[in-house]
Design a protein around this motif. Structure first.
Motif, PDB file in Angstrom:
ATOM      1  N   VAL A   1       0.846  -1.189   0.000  1.00 53.15           N
ATOM      2  CA  VAL A   1       0.000   0.000   0.000  1.00 53.15           C
ATOM      3  C   VAL A   1       0.885   1.244   0.000  1.00 53.15           C
ATOM      4  O   VAL A   1       2.104   1.175   0.198  1.00 53.15           O
ATOM      5  CB  VAL A   1      -0.935  -0.007   1.230  1.00 53.15           C
ATOM      6  CG1 VAL A   1      -1.935  -1.142   1.127  1.00 53.15           C
ATOM      7  CG2 VAL A   1      -0.127  -0.124   2.526  1.00 53.15           C
ATOM      8  N   ASP A   2       0.275   2.397  -0.221  1.00 53.01           N
ATOM      9  CA  ASP A   2       1.042   3.653  -0.270  1.00 53.01           C
ATOM     10  C   ASP A   2       1.827   3.879   1.021  1.00 53.01           C
ATOM     11  O   ASP A   2       2.976   4.340   0.997  1.00 53.01           O
ATOM     12  CB  ASP A   2       0.093   4.836  -0.514  1.00 53.01           C
ATOM     13  CG  ASP A   2      -0.491   4.834  -1.922  1.00 53.01           C
ATOM     14  OD1 ASP A   2       0.058   4.120  -2.787  1.00 53.01           O
ATOM     15  OD2 ASP A   2      -1.506   5.527  -2.141  1.00 53.01           O
ATOM     16  N   TYR A   3       1.208   3.575   2.152  1.00 49.32           N
ATOM     17  CA  TYR A   3       1.877   3.757   3.448  1.00 49.32           C
ATOM     18  C   TYR A   3       3.161   2.934   3.522  1.00 49.32           C
ATOM     19  O   TYR A   3       4.169   3.371   4.080  1.00 49.32           O
ATOM     20  CB  TYR A   3       0.922   3.376   4.571  1.00 49.32           C
ATOM     21  CG  TYR A   3       1.548   3.321   5.943  1.00 49.32           C
ATOM     22  CD1 TYR A   3       2.075   4.461   6.534  1.00 49.32           C
ATOM     23  CD2 TYR A   3       1.605   2.119   6.659  1.00 49.32           C
ATOM     24  CE1 TYR A   3       2.642   4.413   7.809  1.00 49.32           C
ATOM     25  CE2 TYR A   3       2.167   2.060   7.922  1.00 49.32           C
ATOM     26  CZ  TYR A   3       2.692   3.212   8.492  1.00 49.32           C
ATOM     27  OH  TYR A   3       3.257   3.154   9.735  1.00 49.32           O
ATOM     28  N   ALA A   4       3.136   1.739   2.953  1.00 50.00           N
ATOM     29  CA  ALA A   4       4.318   0.881   2.973  1.00 50.00           C
ATOM     30  C   ALA A   4       5.462   1.517   2.197  1.00 50.00           C
ATOM     31  O   ALA A   4       6.619   1.534   2.653  1.00 50.00           O
ATOM     32  CB  ALA A   4       3.972  -0.488   2.394  1.00 50.00           C
ATOM     33  N   PHE A   5       5.157   2.063   1.008  1.00 49.21           N
ATOM     34  CA  PHE A   5       6.203   2.714   0.213  1.00 49.21           C
ATOM     35  C   PHE A   5       6.714   3.970   0.900  1.00 49.21           C
ATOM     36  O   PHE A   5       7.900   4.293   0.829  1.00 49.21           O
ATOM     37  CB  PHE A   5       5.661   3.058  -1.179  1.00 49.21           C
ATOM     38  CG  PHE A   5       5.565   1.872  -2.101  1.00 49.21           C
ATOM     39  CD1 PHE A   5       6.707   1.335  -2.685  1.00 49.21           C
ATOM     40  CD2 PHE A   5       4.335   1.272  -2.354  1.00 49.21           C
ATOM     41  CE1 PHE A   5       6.623   0.241  -3.529  1.00 49.21           C
ATOM     42  CE2 PHE A   5       4.246   0.177  -3.192  1.00 49.21           C
ATOM     43  CZ  PHE A   5       5.395  -0.353  -3.781  1.00 49.21           C
TER      44      PHE A   5
END
Length: 510
Positions: free
Chosen positions: A16-20
């Motif tokens: 997810v975006d948070y992971a990146f």
């Protein structure tokens, strides 16, 4: 050592975006790894390096760690080594931050965080192996005074025991697991969503379930008030796969259906037959805890059946409950009482001929009146004289102890409501813990027999009643008996006896 060279990473990460933004770093090089090891002062385990080469940190899709000891931890992400990512070993919220700012013990490297938001963290633990050895993986609980729990012997085993949460797993993902993995996932997570747990199995198709999965689903049906369906599932299992657990679980289901039925009823007889066989098998295999579960089925599900009824027909059941689980040894052997199939909560049961009576057939309702002995005796004899079906005199069913401790639950506004022979078992009472101006507490009281030798039923109930009269019991005012809980040597300062005196829990129903 367990490596990850052949590990299937499909479905492992949740990109997810948070992971990146916070976890996933740039691809690692050998130099990056050497530099990280030099800065940290530890050699990174080979399995962790394999993970870094696949994905330099990230948020997990398989975020539920389950080991064979029943430990279950929900992991948010695995840390990489890119210092530009705040959730990485060398980043803003990396190793130095947790040890210096949050005062986590310097036992190694913080390698993963959990859903607690920093209140428990996953470490590579180098204490035993030294900075160049193979570290274990542990959970450190900041809120539990930084207690340390072993999760896995190495990082590879930790990764291999991560599963998708039962709330997130799809039918296809679940069906891709082995039977052993399916059962492990369900056993540790079914309490989160038991309906989904049962659905995952039934969606496979009842006819397609292996004996292992049929048994797992039957156990869930037992624990959720569906014994008829449980029996149907158990009967589908071939005799070659019927171990002690099959007889125990099937006996549990029949006992659940036998509530209120007489000794001669079909379900009572079937339950006792199955439990007798289960007891034989658990004894042969020296499965003491499981043998205790079998005893509990008879005591706590077949409550209307007296031991003398099955003494001749089912001698193993009778002798096991009577002798193997004697009260004097119960606290050191079987310390748990089963309330749902295979789930333990308190102390082992007693039978009719055990040392202590239970008085569970005495009918009495606690109220706010404080009685004199004469007043109580009159009302007791009017309301309780028919509580036994054999007309046994009160003095014949006495509790043969000169002094005892009793516990009961109540609500109090102040400790001033306690008598001199009472203590609350809570360590400390805080004003902010009150609800509607009262604390809900467990109270322990010290009682001494009037004759210095034994208590009659009437005397015990009289003393219990007057203890409770000035406290709030809510709707739990119906006396349902006493349960022996073991021997106590101090009793929260009420006694001082190195040999201990027996403690009894006062059961009250609504």
């Amino acid at each position: 050592m367990s490596d990850l060279k052949d590990f299937n990473w499909n479905g492992f990460w949740n990109d997810v975006d948070y992971a990146f933004e916070s976890y996933i770093g740039k691809p690692v090089t050998d130099k990056d790894i050497k530099d990280a090891e030099s800065e940290l002062g530890y050699i990174l385990p080979a399995a962790y390096i394999e993970l870094l080469n696949n994905h330099n940190g990230g948020v997990l899709n398989k975020n539920c760690f389950i080991n064979n000891n029943g430990d279950c931890v929900y992991v948010t992400g695995i840390y990489g080594i890119d210092r530009d990512k705040k959730n990485s070993i060398l980043g803003q919220f990396g190793n130095e931050f947790w040890i210096s700012k949050w005062e986590y013990p310097p036992i190694g490297i913080v390698v993963a965080d959990t859903i607690s938001g920093g209140h428990d963290m996953i470490f590579l633990d180098y204490r035993e192996c030294g900075p160049t050895g193979e570290p274990k993986v542990v959970r450190v609980d900041q809120e539990g005074d930084y207690s340390i729990t072993l999760l896995a012997d190495n990082f590879g085993d930790f990764i291999k025991n991560l599963y998708i949460s039962i709330e997130e797993i799809t039918d296809e993902e679940f069906q891709s697991l082995s039977d052993t993995e399916k059962v492990k996932l369900l056993n540790e997570q079914e309490d989160l969503d038991v309906d989904r747990a049962m659905e995952l199995l039934t969606n496979i198709g009842i006819d397609n379930l292996s004996p292992t999965l049929l048994s797992a689903l039957g156990r869930m049906y037992n624990n959720n008030g569906r014994p008829e369906e449980a029996i149907d599932l158990f009967n589908r299992i071939d005799e070659t796969h019927r171990d002690w657990s099959w007889y125990y679980r099937c006996g549990y289901a029949h006992a659940s259906l036998a509530c209120g039925e007489s000794y001669e009823s079909k379900h009572v007889q079937k339950a006792l037959q199955l439990i007798e066989t289960a007891m034989k098998m658990t004894k042969e295999d020296r499965l003491d805890k499981q043998l205790g579960w079998c005893c509990e089925v008879v005591k706590y599900l077949l409550t209307q059946i007296k031991p003398k009824e099955y003494k001749v027909d089912y001698p193993l059941v009778y002798e096991t409950i009577k002798n193997v689980f004697d009260k004097k040894n119960s606290k050191d052997t079987i310390e748990d009482k089963v309330t749902t199939e295979g789930k333990v909560t308190g102390d082992i049961n007693e039978c009719e001929e055990d040392k202590y009576p239970t008085y569970d057939v005495v009918h009495w309702v606690f109220n706010k009146k404080t009685y004199s002995r004469e007043e109580f005796s009159k009302e007791y004899n009017e309301n309780v004289k028919k509580y036994t079906d054999d007309g046994q005199a009160d003095d014949d069913d006495r509790l043969e102890e000169p002094e005892i401790l009793v516990t009961y639950e109540a609500w109090i506004e102040s400790v001033d409501q306690l008598f001199d022979n009472e203590r609350v078992t809570d360590e400390e009472l805080f004003e902010e813990d009150k609800e509607d101006g009262m604390w809900q507490v467990e109270i322990m009281a010290h009682l001494v027999a009037d004759n210095g030798t034994y208590f009659t039923r009437e005397e015990l109930l009289f003393k219990l009643h007057n203890l409770m009269a000035n406290k709030e019991l809510g709707d739990h005012v119906f006396f349902e008996g006493i349960e022996y809980e073991g021997h106590e040597c101090e009793g929260y300062g009420l006694i001082d006896n190195e040999d201990g005196i027996p403690v009894f829990y006062t059961c009250c129903g609504s």
